[in-house]
Design a protein around this motif. Structure first.
Motif, PDB file in Angstrom:
ATOM      1  N   VAL A 182     -10.133  -7.276  -1.504  1.00 18.50           N
ATOM      2  CA  VAL A 182      -9.731  -8.297  -1.867  1.00 18.50           C
ATOM      3  C   VAL A 182      -8.438  -8.519  -1.211  1.00 18.50           C
ATOM      4  N   ASP A 183      -8.097  -9.944  -0.108  1.00 15.12           N
ATOM      5  CA  ASP A 183      -7.605 -10.680   0.386  1.00 15.12           C
ATOM      6  C   ASP A 183      -6.381 -11.704   0.240  1.00 15.12           C
ATOM      7  N   VAL A 184      -7.401 -12.529  -0.707  1.00 16.25           N
ATOM      8  CA  VAL A 184      -7.162 -13.676  -0.721  1.00 16.25           C
ATOM      9  C   VAL A 184      -6.272 -14.035  -1.920  1.00 16.25           C
ATOM     10  N   PRO A 185      -5.084 -14.592  -0.703  1.00 11.83           N
ATOM     11  CA  PRO A 185      -3.964 -14.914  -1.884  1.00 11.83           C
ATOM     12  C   PRO A 185      -4.536 -15.763  -2.712  1.00 11.83           C
ATOM     13  N   GLY A 186      -3.321 -15.412  -4.136  1.00 13.55           N
ATOM     14  CA  GLY A 186      -4.016 -16.118  -5.459  1.00 13.55           C
ATOM     15  C   GLY A 186      -4.433 -15.395  -6.061  1.00 13.55           C
ATOM     16  N   ALA A 187      -6.000 -14.976  -5.361  1.00 20.98           N
ATOM     17  CA  ALA A 187      -6.844 -14.242  -6.467  1.00 20.98           C
ATOM     18  C   ALA A 187      -6.824 -13.080  -7.033  1.00 20.98           C
ATOM     19  N   VAL A 188      -7.511 -13.218  -8.188  1.00 24.35           N
ATOM     20  CA  VAL A 188      -7.528 -11.747  -9.175  1.00 24.35           C
ATOM     21  C   VAL A 188      -8.665 -10.428  -8.403  1.00 24.35           C
ATOM     22  N   TYR A 191     -11.453 -14.785 -10.360  1.00 23.15           N
ATOM     23  CA  TYR A 191     -11.551 -13.242 -10.554  1.00 23.15           C
ATOM     24  C   TYR A 191     -12.545 -13.042  -9.119  1.00 23.15           C
ATOM     25  N   ALA A 192     -11.844 -12.278  -8.348  1.00 20.25           N
ATOM     26  CA  ALA A 192     -12.691 -11.951  -6.901  1.00 20.25           C
ATOM     27  C   ALA A 192     -13.507 -10.870  -7.108  1.00 20.25           C
ATOM     28  N   ALA A 193     -14.171 -10.545  -7.720  1.00 19.05           N
ATOM     29  CA  ALA A 193     -15.327  -9.541  -8.048  1.00 19.05           C
ATOM     30  C   ALA A 193     -15.898  -8.551  -7.005  1.00 19.05           C
ATOM     31  N   ALA A 194     -15.672  -7.448  -6.627  1.00 17.77           N
ATOM     32  CA  ALA A 194     -15.769  -6.625  -5.064  1.00 17.77           C
ATOM     33  C   ALA A 194     -16.261  -4.785  -6.126  1.00 17.77           C
ATOM     34  N   ARG A 195     -17.522  -4.088  -5.665  1.00 22.18           N
ATOM     35  CA  ARG A 195     -16.639  -3.068  -5.785  1.00 22.18           C
ATOM     36  C   ARG A 195     -16.240  -2.004  -5.155  1.00 22.18           C
ATOM     37  N   LYS A 196     -15.356  -2.690  -4.316  1.00 21.40           N
ATOM     38  CA  LYS A 196     -14.008  -2.139  -3.543  1.00 21.40           C
ATOM     39  C   LYS A 196     -12.893  -2.495  -4.287  1.00 21.40           C
ATOM     40  N   PRO A 197     -12.000  -3.595  -5.095  1.00 24.82           N
ATOM     41  CA  PRO A 197     -11.050  -4.334  -5.282  1.00 24.82           C
ATOM     42  C   PRO A 197     -10.181  -5.211  -4.678  1.00 24.82           C
ATOM     43  N   LEU A 238     -15.848 -18.955  -0.489  1.00 27.13           N
ATOM     44  CA  LEU A 238     -15.556 -19.625  -1.874  1.00 27.13           C
ATOM     45  C   LEU A 238     -14.888 -19.387  -2.898  1.00 27.13           C
ATOM     46  N   VAL A 239     -13.984 -17.625  -2.805  1.00 23.45           N
ATOM     47  CA  VAL A 239     -13.427 -17.858  -3.593  1.00 23.45           C
ATOM     48  C   VAL A 239     -11.551 -18.310  -2.859  1.00 23.45           C
ATOM     49  N   THR A 240     -11.836 -18.476  -1.507  1.00 25.87           N
ATOM     50  CA  THR A 240     -10.512 -19.520  -1.079  1.00 25.87           C
ATOM     51  C   THR A 240     -10.401 -20.866  -1.433  1.00 25.87           C
ATOM     52  N   GLN A 241     -12.155 -21.180  -1.166  1.00 22.46           N
ATOM     53  CA  GLN A 241     -11.524 -22.727  -1.440  1.00 22.46           C
ATOM     54  C   GLN A 241     -11.475 -23.216  -3.073  1.00 22.46           C
ATOM     55  N   LEU A 242     -12.214 -22.465  -4.216  1.00 29.95           N
ATOM     56  CA  LEU A 242     -11.723 -22.586  -5.641  1.00 29.95           C
ATOM     57  C   LEU A 242     -10.285 -22.649  -5.546  1.00 29.95           C
TER      58      LEU A 242
END
Length: 227
Positions: A42-48, A33-39, A21-25
């Motif tokens: 997150v390894d998607v280029p361009g995601a925050v 914003y790619a939210a996670a317990r361990k930010p 979802l993050v990648t396609q958005l």
């Protein structure tokens, strides 16, 4: 919902379906914003990357202060403990409810006012075919997803006057780590499901049914329960 001009937040955005979802958005032009317990995962280029544990109200509140420009919320974070309701570990059952219902509700309550202040937008809740069909070996998961479905329908009506579209996504097994034990021919491609979910949001859908299994199960909801 205009995806290309949206500012999205995806819970559980570091892996599995959330990562798709993050990648396609991002590919469609959204700030994400790619939210996670361990930010740091997150390894998607361009995601925050954004630190967020949906089961921790303080974490949710802190994330809402940071991501104050959000117009699209995707409640995707999930867990599957394979716990039966009778005889199963009550702590695991509570974890399912805390994640899929209370967690998603807490995040929704935190971000709905933000989305409204930003001119309206949308919320997508990632549900499941198990919102509708309830199997003993997935008792905790089924109960939690059924509750999340009810929450989705109630919140949709409450937030519509505020300019917020609320949609539920129903899908069976997807080819992610969570369903690694399922034969490949029984799983959907998560990239295809992500595309269908975003297309559905863009078209104004309130319910997005992503696979034939979910369509079949919904069609049979009027039947008598299995003994």
């Amino acid at each position: 919902m205009n995806i290309d001009t949206s500012v999205a937040l995806v819970t559980g955005g570091n892996r599995g379906f959330g990562r798709h979802l993050v990648t396609q958005l991002i590919e469609r032009g959204a700030k994400v914003y790619a939210a996670a317990r361990k930010p740091e995962s997150v390894d998607v280029p361009g995601a925050v990357p954004l630190r967020l544990d949906v089961t921790d109200p303080e974490s949710v509140a802190a994330a809402a202060l940071i991501a104050s420009d959000v117009t699209l919320l995707v409640n995707n974070a999930g867990v599957s403990t394979h716990t039966p309701l009778i005889g199963g570990d009550l702590g695991q059952i509570r974890l399912e409810m805390e994640t899929h219902f209370f967690g998603a509700l807490d995040v929704t309550r935190a971000f709905a006012p933000i989305i409204e202040r930003n001119g309206g937008g949308a919320i997508l809740n990632v549900l499941s075919v198990l919102s509708w069909v309830h199997l003993p070996q997935y008792g905790a998961y089924s109960a939690a997803k059924a509750t999340a479905w009810a929450m989705t329908n109630a919140v949709r009506q409450q937030l519509a006057p505020k300019g917020i579209q609320v949609a539920g996504l129903h899908v069976g097994y997807m080819d992610t780590d969570m369903a690694s034990y399922v034969p490949a021919d029984q799983k959907s491609d998560p990239a295809v499901v992500a595309a269908a979910a975003l297309d559905g949001l863009a078209s104004g859908a309130t319910e997005i049914i992503a696979d034939e299994l979910s369509r079949s199960v919904k069609a049979g909801l009027s039947a008598a329960p299995t003994p």
